[in-house]
Write an enzyme that holds these catalytic residues in place. Structure first.
Site, short mmCIF file in Angstrom:
data_model
loop_
_atom_site.label_atom_id
_atom_site.label_comp_id
_atom_site.label_asym_id
_atom_site.label_seq_id
_atom_site.Cartn_x
_atom_site.Cartn_y
_atom_site.Cartn_z
N LYS A 1 0.83 -1.20 0.00
CA LYS A 1 0.00 0.00 0.00
C LYS A 1 0.87 1.26 0.00
O LYS A 1 1.90 1.31 0.68
CB LYS A 1 -0.91 -0.01 1.23
CG LYS A 1 -1.86 -1.20 1.27
CD LYS A 1 -2.52 -1.35 2.63
CE LYS A 1 -3.30 -2.65 2.74
NZ LYS A 1 -3.80 -2.87 4.10
N ARG B 1 -3.87 -7.16 14.17
CA ARG B 1 -2.99 -6.16 14.80
C ARG B 1 -3.47 -4.78 14.37
O ARG B 1 -4.40 -4.65 13.59
CB ARG B 1 -1.56 -6.37 14.32
CG ARG B 1 -1.48 -6.42 12.79
CD ARG B 1 -0.08 -6.35 12.26
NE ARG B 1 0.01 -6.67 10.85
CZ ARG B 1 -0.28 -5.86 9.85
NH1 ARG B 1 -0.73 -4.63 10.11
NH2 ARG B 1 -0.16 -6.24 8.59
#
Length: 463
Positions: free
Chosen positions: A236, A292
């Site tokens: 990303k 997470r």
């Protein structure tokens, strides 16, 4: 109650957790390698403790050294940040066995949802749509070809234990599948110590959309979605919240499915469920879960007003979720630009160096998450992310305009970064329209390169 929190990470996420912990009255201790001894996270923490040399395998990935450090500093909890050991069930289990609190889900949940094939099967059981493909890991070529007969080509071959876009290959036909399957298994074994792979239909122009959730082991809520389609090599680069692709009924269905899956596994802590969205059909498919905190969590915080890291710590202290779904609202638009120490003009070659001059942008709606400071020398041993520029405004168009202004103010001398790339991106007409998919950025970069080469050739001819 957590009194002394050991933060086992580095860079901006370590500093992020330091700040959240101190705001909750906890003492923040940063476990660091020798290369990070003078980092901003260590400087801002109540205490630092060295866990080994620069090599991550001997420091940030060394469970024995981390637990010894936790004992030495009297920590009663461990926050893993993202990356490194954050999604290691062995680490979560070892922390708990040492009598410490692991700020995150139980090892069994990390094991279940971190294994891509197992997570896929769990989603099916929860009634969440998945990309058509193999129900679990494929054992051999015959099994893979049978899946191909059912699903059709092209197919993605994905490592069951993979993550971060690694361990993925595309097979366009049966001949390619015969060639790519053993290579994918070998690559998975080398990268993850696990050679299992599974197959999915390849959606060529898919968008990558993810849903942020919080759970307390009994109840879960969502904090809407993020669009993460601007990627290079499946990493990303630029994210926004919310997604410009979704109408409200689709958004509601997508987010509701994420909550259903989180509650199905009794999820605890902060997590993100990732989906592919097919623009042409309006369908969405679950692909994996990150157990997470995510790199891009600040844009969710900007739009919802919820401090996700503080909520993680509150849950780890034994508190129940403080919110109902009705409490979670959405206001405005936020974008995050990952600024890396890479040179786009040289094929994104890493460019660590020393900060010689640094000016951060400021003003309404601007947030910087970074560990950079004047004189800081970037260590060459780790990820190239040096800063996250987060920009909020009332609408998508105004957020992109503000992002351009912020990038114009940003000054960093000493090494090359990707800030200039982001400046061009926020002005691109297709990006402005929200007309993106996971292959857009690589096509855009190829187009830019071709344009540059054409201009250079024209100049040479003129000379």
């Amino acid at each position: 109650m957590i009194r002394r929190l050991l933060i086992v990470n580095r860079g901006e996420i370590a500093l992020r957790v330091v700040r959240a912990a101190r705001e909750l009255g906890m003492q923040a201790i940063v476990a660091h390698s020798k290369a990070d001894a003078d980092s901003l996270a260590v400087q801002q923490a109540d205490e630092g403790v060295c866990i080994g040399p620069a090599q991550a395998s001997k420091s940030y990935l060394n469970i024995e050294a981390i637990l010894e450090a936790a004992k030495d500093v009297g920590a009663d909890a461990v926050h893993p940040g993202y990356g490194f050991l954050s999604e290691s069930p062995d680490f979560a289990r070892a922390v708990k066995e040492a009598g410490l609190v692991f700020v995150g889900p139980e090892a069994a949940i990390i094991e279940c949802m971190g294994d891509k094939a197992m997570a896929r099967q769990t989603a099916i059981e929860a009634g969440v749509p998945v990309v058509p493909g193999s129900p679990s890991a494929v054992g051999d070529l015959d099994e893979a070809l049978a899946v191909a007969d059912d699903v059709g080509f092209p197919l993605l071959i994905k490592a069951a234990a993979g993550g971060g876009g690694r361990g993925i290959r595309v097979a366009a036909n049966a001949e390619a599948l015969r060639e790519e399957l053993p290579m994918a298994q070998t690559e998975a074994r080398t990268a993850f110590g696990d050679d299992r792979v599974y197959l999915e239909r390849f959606i060529e122009r898919a968008r990558h959309i993810e849903v942020q959730i919080l759970g307390d082991g009994e109840r879960a809520i969502h904090l809407f979605e993020r669009e993460c389609s601007l990627q290079r090599r499946r990493q990303k680069v630029f994210e926004e919240c919310p997604s410009p692709a979704l109408d409200e009924p689709t958004r509601e269905a997508l987010c509701r499915s994420a909550v259903a899956l989180a509650e199905h596994v009794d999820y605890f802590g902060a997590g993100t469920l990732e989906y592919l969205f097919d623009d042409t059909t309006g369908e969405f498919f679950f692909i994996e879960m990150n157990t997470r905190i995510q790199v891009e969590h600040p844009i969710t915080e900007a739009v919802t007003g919820v401090d996700l890291v503080r909520e993680m710590l509150r849950l780890a202290c034994g508190e129940r979720l403080r919110f109902t779904q009705q409490n979670i609202g959405r206001r405005g638009w936020a974008v995050e630009m990952r600024i890396n120490a890479e040179d786009p003009e040289r094929g994104f070659f890493p460019s660590p160096g020393q900060v010689q001059r640094l000016i951060w942008p400021s003003g309404p709606g601007i947030r910087i998450d970074s560990c950079l400071f004047d004189g800081h020398r970037m260590p060459p041993f780790y990820d190239s992310l040096v800063a996250k520029l987060i920009v909020w405004d009332e609408s998508r168009d105004s957020a992109l305009t503000r992002a351009g202004r912020a990038l114009d103010e940003f000054t960093l001398e000493g090494f090359a970064t990707t800030a200039g790339l982001h400046r061009r991106l926020v002005d691109d007409p297709a990006v402005r329209r929200g007309a993106m998919d996971t292959g857009f950025l690589e096509r855009w970069l190829e187009s830019e390169l071709a344009s540059t080469e054409s201009q250079s050739a024209s100049v040479k001819e003129a000379l």
